[in-house]
Scaffold this motif. Structure first.
Motif: not given
Ligand code: B12
Length: 253
Positions: A196-197, A200, A205
């Motif tokens: 996710f890091r 986004y 995020r």
């Protein structure tokens, strides 16, 4: 928030009489059940500080293992003033209060994406939080008028989770991990948060929330998630947290 219990008291375990220090412990040894195995169990108990130690149950688990229950006295003391607890850092809201707060802050529905990732097929926990029927007398997040729930189910791959989060424009991603063999829950969570890091920008995020019965709720930083929920979590606690965390994110710094 981690706090210390204020009570300044020293206590001992209770078995037959107050403060007698008696505890019960169970474990398995990789040895066939016989007298030698029972002696080995007592040796382990003695090394762990049980004195005297009594073997109260021994049962063969197949031909090569034995399960034991040992009962005995420990001399250790518990200092209640040194106990660390993870305090809830937000107020508990009713579904009505949560709905109103979402309407006020977001002016649209809050989108929650849920899944079990990795090979984990234990969906009962995440369903308890998300499904309308809920858990422990509380309705799940599907019941909340201002929350849109997308439940992807079990064994979801991390890239598919990230893609679904983008497609649904998720505000929060809720991941369940029940199997902890070889720390699978920790590895899978780190892989998920890293993905996710990577995909986004930090201010876009979604909130990353992970839950399961064997997580340490204080381990958020090491796992790269915003919040961890453990055993016995109820849907209302999760909804209240989401409202609180999203309001904090939108507040001018
Ligand atoms: C039911 C069950 C199954 C069912 C699952 C059915 C399903 N659709 O979920 C089936 C039969 C499929 C199954 C299979 C297996 N299981 Co199983 N299973 C269980 C069992 C008996 C109950 C789990 C459960 O439903 N608990 C009830 C829910 C409500 O509790 P919960 O998951 O803790 O969820 C709560 C909180 O933790 C939290 N929470 C959980 N997730 C999340 C997520 C978020 C975002 C939030 C906010 C909160 C949250 O909120 C929930 C409500 O309070 C447990 C033993 C036990 N008594 O716990 C073993 C257990 C989990 N299983 C185990 C194992 C080993 C397996 C198998 C590997 C067995 C095998 N050799 O095949 C397979 C693995 C399958 C797989 N690929 O994952 C072990 C795990 C050991 C470990 N620590 O790793 C356990 C502990 C049994 C044991 N003692 O050995 N299992």
């Amino acid at each position: 928030m981690t706090g210390t219990v204020a009570e300044n008291r020293i206590v001992r375990p209770y078995g037959d009489t107050t403060g007698d220090g008696m505890v019960q412990m169970s474990f398995t040894l990789p040895v066939p059940h016989d007298k030698r195995a029972e002696g080995a169990a007592l040796q382990l108990a003695a090394k762990m500080g049980l004195d005297p130690a009594m073997l109260v149950h021994a049962k063969a688990m197949g031909p090569d293992f034995t399960f034991f229950v040992v009962y005995g006295r420990v001399t250790h003391l518990v200092d209640l003033s040194a106990v660390q607890v993870h305090e809830r850092e937000y107020p508990l809201l009713s579904p009505k209060e949560a709905n109103n707060a979402i309407k006020r802050t977001l002016r649209r529905k809050l989108v929650v994406l849920g899944a079990c990732i990795g090979t984990d097929a234990h969906t009962v926990g995440i369903d308890a939080i998300l499904n309308i029927k809920g858990f422990a007398g509380e309705k799940g997040l599907e019941y909340y008028r201002e929350i849109k729930v997308v439940n992807l189910g079990a064994q979801v791959l991390v890239p598919d989770l990230v893609a679904a989060s983008r497609a649904e424009k998720a505000d929060a991603v809720l991941v369940s991990q029940v199997v902890t063999q070889r720390d699978a829950h920790l590895r899978n969570t780190r892989e998920m948060s890293a993905a996710f890091r990577e995909s986004y920008p930090s201010d876009k995020r979604p909130l990353l929330v992970v839950g399961g019965p064997r997580f340490d709720e204080t381990a958020t930083v090491g796992l790269g998630v915003d919040r961890i929920f453990g055993r016995g979590t109820t849907p209302g606690e999760v909804a209240s947290y989401l409202v609180h965390a999203l309001a904090e994110r939108r507040a001018p710094s």
